[in-house]
Design an enzyme around this catalytic site. Structure first.
Site, PDB file in Angstrom:
ATOM      1  N   LYS A  42       0.841  -1.106   0.023  1.00 55.03           N
ATOM      2  CA  LYS A  42      -0.070  -0.084  -0.186  1.00 55.03           C
ATOM      3  C   LYS A  42       0.929   1.283   0.014  1.00 55.03           C
ATOM      4  CE  LYS A  42      -1.041   0.283   4.931  1.00 55.03           C
ATOM      5  NZ  LYS A  42      -1.830   0.050   6.053  1.00 55.03           N
ATOM      6  N   GLY A  55      18.105   2.409  15.677  1.00 55.68           N
ATOM      7  CA  GLY A  55      19.191   2.011  16.378  1.00 55.68           C
ATOM      8  C   GLY A  55      20.215   0.827  15.712  1.00 55.68           C
ATOM      9  N   GLU A 120      22.408  -1.694  23.501  1.00 50.48           N
ATOM     10  CA  GLU A 120      21.112  -1.244  23.774  1.00 50.48           C
ATOM     11  C   GLU A 120      20.511  -1.918  24.772  1.00 50.48           C
ATOM     12  OE1 GLU A 120      18.410  -1.092  20.465  1.00 50.48           O
ATOM     13  OE2 GLU A 120      19.717   0.243  19.129  1.00 50.48           O
ATOM     14  N   HIS A 237       7.793   1.654  23.523  1.00 53.56           N
ATOM     15  CA  HIS A 237       9.264   2.391  23.456  1.00 53.56           C
ATOM     16  C   HIS A 237       9.392   3.474  24.460  1.00 53.56           C
ATOM     17  CE1 HIS A 237      13.165   4.112  22.351  1.00 53.56           C
ATOM     18  NE2 HIS A 237      13.425   2.891  21.330  1.00 53.56           N
ATOM     19  N   ARG A 283      12.819  -2.504  27.992  1.00 55.75           N
ATOM     20  CA  ARG A 283      12.065  -1.582  27.737  1.00 55.75           C
ATOM     21  C   ARG A 283      10.936  -1.322  28.327  1.00 55.75           C
ATOM     22  NH1 ARG A 283      12.592  -1.368  21.011  1.00 55.75           N
ATOM     23  NH2 ARG A 283      14.877  -0.671  21.405  1.00 55.75           N
ATOM     24  N   HIS A 344       5.108   0.810  20.084  1.00 53.81           N
ATOM     25  CA  HIS A 344       6.451   0.782  19.178  1.00 53.81           C
ATOM     26  C   HIS A 344       6.575  -0.747  18.313  1.00 53.81           C
ATOM     27  CE1 HIS A 344      10.256   1.468  17.959  1.00 53.81           C
ATOM     28  NE2 HIS A 344      10.773   0.159  18.352  1.00 53.81           N
ATOM     29  N   GLU A 368       7.119  -8.530  11.205  1.00 51.73           N
ATOM     30  CA  GLU A 368       6.558  -7.893  12.572  1.00 51.73           C
ATOM     31  C   GLU A 368       4.980  -8.459  12.486  1.00 51.73           C
ATOM     32  OE1 GLU A 368       7.043  -3.913  13.674  1.00 51.73           O
ATOM     33  OE2 GLU A 368       5.502  -3.869  15.256  1.00 51.73           O
ATOM     34  N   ARG A 379      10.259  -8.229  23.248  1.00 50.94           N
ATOM     35  CA  ARG A 379      11.200  -8.194  22.249  1.00 50.94           C
ATOM     36  C   ARG A 379      12.460  -7.528  22.529  1.00 50.94           C
ATOM     37  NH1 ARG A 379      13.040  -4.757  17.911  1.00 50.94           N
ATOM     38  NH2 ARG A 379      11.653  -3.065  18.814  1.00 50.94           N
TER      39      ARG A 379
HETATM   40  P1  FAD Z   1       7.256  -2.968   7.681  1.00 51.92           P
HETATM   41  O1  FAD Z   1       8.864  -2.583   7.517  1.00 51.92           O
HETATM   42  O2  FAD Z   1       6.362  -2.056   8.469  1.00 51.92           O
HETATM   43  O3  FAD Z   1       6.576  -3.249   6.230  1.00 51.92           O
HETATM   44  C1  FAD Z   1       5.381  -3.565   6.145  1.00 51.92           C
HETATM   45  C2  FAD Z   1       4.994  -3.103   4.851  1.00 51.92           C
HETATM   46  O4  FAD Z   1       3.606  -3.623   4.388  1.00 51.92           O
HETATM   47  C3  FAD Z   1       4.899  -1.686   4.260  1.00 51.92           C
HETATM   48  O5  FAD Z   1       5.463  -1.765   3.029  1.00 51.92           O
HETATM   49  C4  FAD Z   1       3.508  -1.529   4.138  1.00 51.92           C
HETATM   50  O6  FAD Z   1       3.119  -0.443   3.422  1.00 51.92           O
HETATM   51  C5  FAD Z   1       2.946  -2.875   3.792  1.00 51.92           C
HETATM   52  N1  FAD Z   1       1.507  -2.969   3.997  1.00 51.92           N
HETATM   53  C6  FAD Z   1       0.541  -3.140   5.308  1.00 51.92           C
HETATM   54  N2  FAD Z   1      -0.638  -3.434   5.017  1.00 51.92           N
HETATM   55  C7  FAD Z   1      -0.459  -3.469   3.908  1.00 51.92           C
HETATM   56  C8  FAD Z   1      -1.693  -3.761   3.050  1.00 51.92           C
HETATM   57  N3  FAD Z   1      -3.029  -4.234   3.628  1.00 51.92           N
HETATM   58  N4  FAD Z   1      -1.674  -4.095   1.754  1.00 51.92           N
HETATM   59  C9  FAD Z   1      -0.507  -3.976   1.289  1.00 51.92           C
HETATM   60  N5  FAD Z   1       0.643  -3.559   1.829  1.00 51.92           N
HETATM   61  C10 FAD Z   1       0.584  -3.529   3.237  1.00 51.92           C
HETATM   62  N6  FAD Z   1      13.678  -2.723  14.819  1.00 51.92           N
HETATM   63  C11 FAD Z   1      15.267  -3.043  14.955  1.00 51.92           C
HETATM   64  O7  FAD Z   1      15.389  -4.362  14.926  1.00 51.92           O
HETATM   65  N7  FAD Z   1      16.159  -2.038  15.143  1.00 51.92           N
HETATM   66  C12 FAD Z   1      15.663  -0.801  15.015  1.00 51.92           C
HETATM   67  O8  FAD Z   1      16.746  -0.056  15.139  1.00 51.92           O
HETATM   68  C13 FAD Z   1      14.327  -0.518  15.052  1.00 51.92           C
HETATM   69  N8  FAD Z   1      13.993   0.843  14.891  1.00 51.92           N
HETATM   70  C14 FAD Z   1      12.771   1.107  14.787  1.00 51.92           C
HETATM   71  C15 FAD Z   1      12.343   2.495  14.844  1.00 51.92           C
HETATM   72  C16 FAD Z   1      11.228   2.712  14.610  1.00 51.92           C
HETATM   73  C17 FAD Z   1      10.809   4.343  14.259  1.00 51.92           C
HETATM   74  C18 FAD Z   1      10.003   1.798  14.490  1.00 51.92           C
HETATM   75  C19 FAD Z   1       8.658   2.233  13.960  1.00 51.92           C
HETATM   76  C20 FAD Z   1      10.358   0.801  14.321  1.00 51.92           C
HETATM   77  C21 FAD Z   1      11.713   0.265  14.651  1.00 51.92           C
HETATM   78  N9  FAD Z   1      12.213  -1.147  14.849  1.00 51.92           N
HETATM   79  C22 FAD Z   1      13.565  -1.447  15.000  1.00 51.92           C
HETATM   80  C23 FAD Z   1      11.365  -2.191  14.470  1.00 51.92           C
HETATM   81  C24 FAD Z   1      11.468  -2.558  12.937  1.00 51.92           C
HETATM   82  O9  FAD Z   1      11.576  -1.532  12.207  1.00 51.92           O
HETATM   83  C25 FAD Z   1      10.025  -3.388  12.392  1.00 51.92           C
HETATM   84  O10 FAD Z   1       9.873  -4.230  13.276  1.00 51.92           O
HETATM   85  C26 FAD Z   1      10.461  -4.006  10.960  1.00 51.92           C
HETATM   86  O11 FAD Z   1      10.914  -3.004  10.115  1.00 51.92           O
HETATM   87  C27 FAD Z   1       9.201  -4.657  10.487  1.00 51.92           C
HETATM   88  O12 FAD Z   1       9.123  -5.055   9.313  1.00 51.92           O
HETATM   89  P2  FAD Z   1       8.272  -5.599   8.236  1.00 51.92           P
HETATM   90  O13 FAD Z   1       8.829  -5.874   7.020  1.00 51.92           O
HETATM   91  O14 FAD Z   1       7.702  -6.758   9.121  1.00 51.92           O
HETATM   92  O15 FAD Z   1       7.248  -4.439   8.364  1.00 51.92           O
HETATM   93  C1  SIN Z   2      15.699   2.152  18.668  1.00 51.06           C
HETATM   94  O1  SIN Z   2      16.612   2.585  17.964  1.00 51.06           O
HETATM   95  O2  SIN Z   2      15.482   2.301  19.805  1.00 51.06           O
HETATM   96  C2  SIN Z   2      14.646   1.194  18.174  1.00 51.06           C
HETATM   97  C3  SIN Z   2      15.219  -0.272  18.164  1.00 51.06           C
HETATM   98  C4  SIN Z   2      14.287  -1.440  17.952  1.00 51.06           C
HETATM   99  O3  SIN Z   2      13.085  -1.018  18.224  1.00 51.06           O
HETATM  100  O4  SIN Z   2      14.822  -2.440  17.948  1.00 51.06           O
END
Ligand code: FAD
Ligand code: SIN
Length: 539
Positions: A42, A55, A120, A237, A283, A344, A368, A379
């Site tokens: 999306k 991080g 961390e 967080h 956390r 978070h 996730e 986590r």
């Molecule tokens: P996402 O990266 O969120 O990707 C989900 C995808 O699915 C997106 O492209 C979205 O558009 C798509 N999508 C969702 N619903 C639909 C739908 N209905 N139809 C079509 N597409 C859809 N984790 C760490 O390990 N280290 C870090 O430093 C860290 N920092 C973070 C900082 C922030 C601000 C946040 C928010 C999270 C952080 N996390 C970190 C957690 C980590 O980033 C996420 O858990 C991880 O990136 C999730 O990856 P993903 O591919 O599962 O989901």
């Molecule tokens: C952060 O940088 O504090 C986020 C790291 C994480 O969610 O794993």
């Protein structure tokens, strides 16, 4: 008025991946070896939690580190609820996956030629790799996208909002999606569908998550009858920037890893009173401590203090955080930063086995959105980017099967305006924040369950992404509230004042919830309806 719902296209792929964050793109690269892969996403392709991850990514690669220590720290953080086999795969595969990313062009930060590691919370070693200081996720996604775009078997399709799964009897046969540009409802039929839709932070009023994190995958799988698990475990967080009217921008835990301290309104450093690891405690401990300090002092925030650190180092190490905070007239090297916790990360999600298979044939989940048990009740920081390993081979395991005609979808009709939809959304997010937040109580959880149950999503004239997201947010909110009410103990990120201790059950049990059952507690995924359930049904 009848909604204008025309189905204009039926596409076919061997494998359909929903989501273009780290989990979806990494899985697509793997699946491309076995067939044609269509990735639907999306909005913009890069808009995801991955893009904002700051991080870093944890892996036992440092000279003083061991896979067994990473295993130990992850199990400790998970507070008894991790599936040890899943964690073993994560920590053992981690170093290989990092090297693979480097081969694909990922540029991690280095000291000279050696990889640079930071510390961390709840890690016993400095094992968190990072890129461009605090833009680790953006760099990972850049490298993964470049790799994916180099493979002809992968097609990336943005502005395609997955609405629901197409079923052939009990088997998942594809997805119906909303073309966000034309408003048409299209279909993709595939041998296997992998949900990689990310988290659900938008269910809460205060969140670090981007606007795409609306729990769609959990809601979509739940509506089709898949088993959901451990939804009560939401990680808050501790340090989101608190500026009224602005989104809760994350101030990375790595800032505390580099020596940042938390102070209350009286400028007292309070964390040593709560935990021996002070600012680097798990956390959930830090988030609760902040809430208690805010309650005690009747304030809306505490301070993150980086003024004791070398300003040049801080600017170099955290360039994105530094420049974003300047937009709010805050200089992280000189000012005390107002912070408070925000939703978070979701430890729970669609229940899967170790290969990412859900209990619905043809449906897989990674990243996730998936509940593999790898994170347990909490986590460990920077373990989620590493959890991309889960998507690696998952859907490739699905047997090829000829698609049949998908089931029809009922039409919509109504008059609700975007403003009305927004009002319902605000109510859901407020209820979740106030009653299903960091510190929970049975009475408030019951009130939340009832209030959420009484809400209905108003029907708009035409289907829209806003409408579908609201449906998903409400369904996920209900599931989180019911699971939190059913778990009568405190464990990891789930803390209840009326049950402040851990329950005695050994081994501890996961919660499971499906369309056809109430919340059940069990060590393993209960068998589907029709067969005898393995767990005891609680309510
Ligand atoms: P996402 O990266 O969120 O990707 C989900 C995808 O699915 C997106 O492209 C979205 O558009 C798509 N999508 C969702 N619903 C639909 C739908 N209905 N139809 C079509 N597409 C859809 N984790 C760490 O390990 N280290 C870090 O430093 C860290 N920092 C973070 C900082 C922030 C601000 C946040 C928010 C999270 C952080 N996390 C970190 C957690 C980590 O980033 C996420 O858990 C991880 O990136 C999730 O990856 P993903 O591919 O599962 O989901
Ligand atoms: C952060 O940088 O504090 C986020 C790291 C994480 O969610 O794993």
């Amino acid at each position: 008025m009848m909604a204008l719902m025309r189905r204009t296209k039926v596409q076919e792929a061997d494998f359909l991946v929903v989501g273009s964050g780290i989990a979806g793109v990494r899985a697509a690269i793997e699946l491309a070896r076995a067939g044609r892969v269509l990735v639907l996403s999306k909005g913009e392709l890069y808009e995801s939690s991955t893009e904002y991850a700051q991080g870093g990514i944890a892996a036992a690669l440092g000279e003083d580190d061991e896979v067994s220590l990473h295993l130990h720290d992850t199990l400790q953080a998970g507070d008894g609820l991790c599936r040890e086999e899943a964690v073993r795969i994560l920590v053992e595969e981690g170093p290989r996956l990092i090297h693979e990313l480097i081969e694909w062009g990922m540029k991690f930060d280095r000291n000279g030629t050696k990889l640079a590691f930071t510390r961390e919370g709840a890690h016993s070693r400095s094992r968190v790799l990072h890129a461009h200081g605090d833009s680790t996720g953006r760099e990972i996604l850049r490298a993964l996208m470049a790799k994916a775009k180099s493979l002809r078997a992968i097609q990336l399709q943005p502005y395609a909002f997955a609405v629901d799964l197409l079923m052939e009897g009990e088997r998942v046969a594809g997805v119906e999606y909303l073309d966000e540009k034309t408003g048409a409802l299209n279909q993709v039929r595939a041998r296997a569908v992998l949900l990689a839709t990310g988290g659900m932070g938008q269910v809460y009023k205060e969140t670090t998550n981007p606007s795409v994190a609306t729990g769609d995958g959990v809601a979509i799988a739940g509506r089709a009858g898949a088993m959901l698990s451990d939804l009560e475990f939401v990680q808050f967080h501790p340090t989101a920037l608190y500026v009224k009217g602005a989104p809760r921008f994350l101030l990375s835990e790595a800032l505390r890893g580099e020596g940042g301290q938390l102070r209350n309104i009286d400028l007292e450093r309070f964390m040593p009173r709560y935990h021996e690891a002070a600012e680097l405690a798990p956390r959930d401990v830090v988030s609760r401590a902040i809430v208690m300090e805010m309650q005690r002092n009747q304030t809306e925030f505490v301070y993150l203090d980086l003024t004791g650190l070398d300003p040049e180092h801080v600017k170099r190490r955290f360039p994105r955080i530094y420049s974003t905070c300047l937009e709010y007239n805050l200089d992280i090297t000189a000012d005390l930063m107002p912070v408070r916790p925000a939703a978070h990360y979701a430890m729970g999600g669609v229940a899967t086995d170790l290969r990412g298979a859900t209990d619905l044939a043809g449906l897989y989940a990674a990243g996730e959105v998936a509940a593999t048990g790898v994170h347990g009740a909490n986590r460990l920081a920077s373990n989620s980017l590493l959890a991309m390993a889960e998507g690696e081979t998952s859907a490739a395991a699905a047997p090829p099967e000829k698609s049949q005609t998908p089931t029809a979808v009922p039409s919509l009709g109504g008059e609700a305006s975007p403003v009305e939809l927004e009002k319902t959304l605000t109510t859901v997010r407020d209820v979740m924040w106030e009653k299903v937040g960091i510190i929970r109580k049975g009475k408030e959880l019951s009130e939340a369950v009832n209030r959420l149950q009484s809400l209905a999503v108003p029907l708009p004239a035409t289907p829209s992404r806003q409408y579908y997201e609201l449906i998903n947010i409400l369904e996920v909110a209900r599931a989180i509230a019911r699971s939190a009410l059913a778990r009568e103990e405190s464990r990891g990120a789930h803390y209840r004042t009326d049950f402040p201790l851990k329950a005695d059950a050994k081994p501890p049990r996961h919660s499971f919830l499906s369309r056809d059952t109430g919340v059940q507690f069990s060590v393993e995924i209960p068998r589907r309806a029709g067969s005898s359930a393995a767990g005891a049904r609680d309510r």
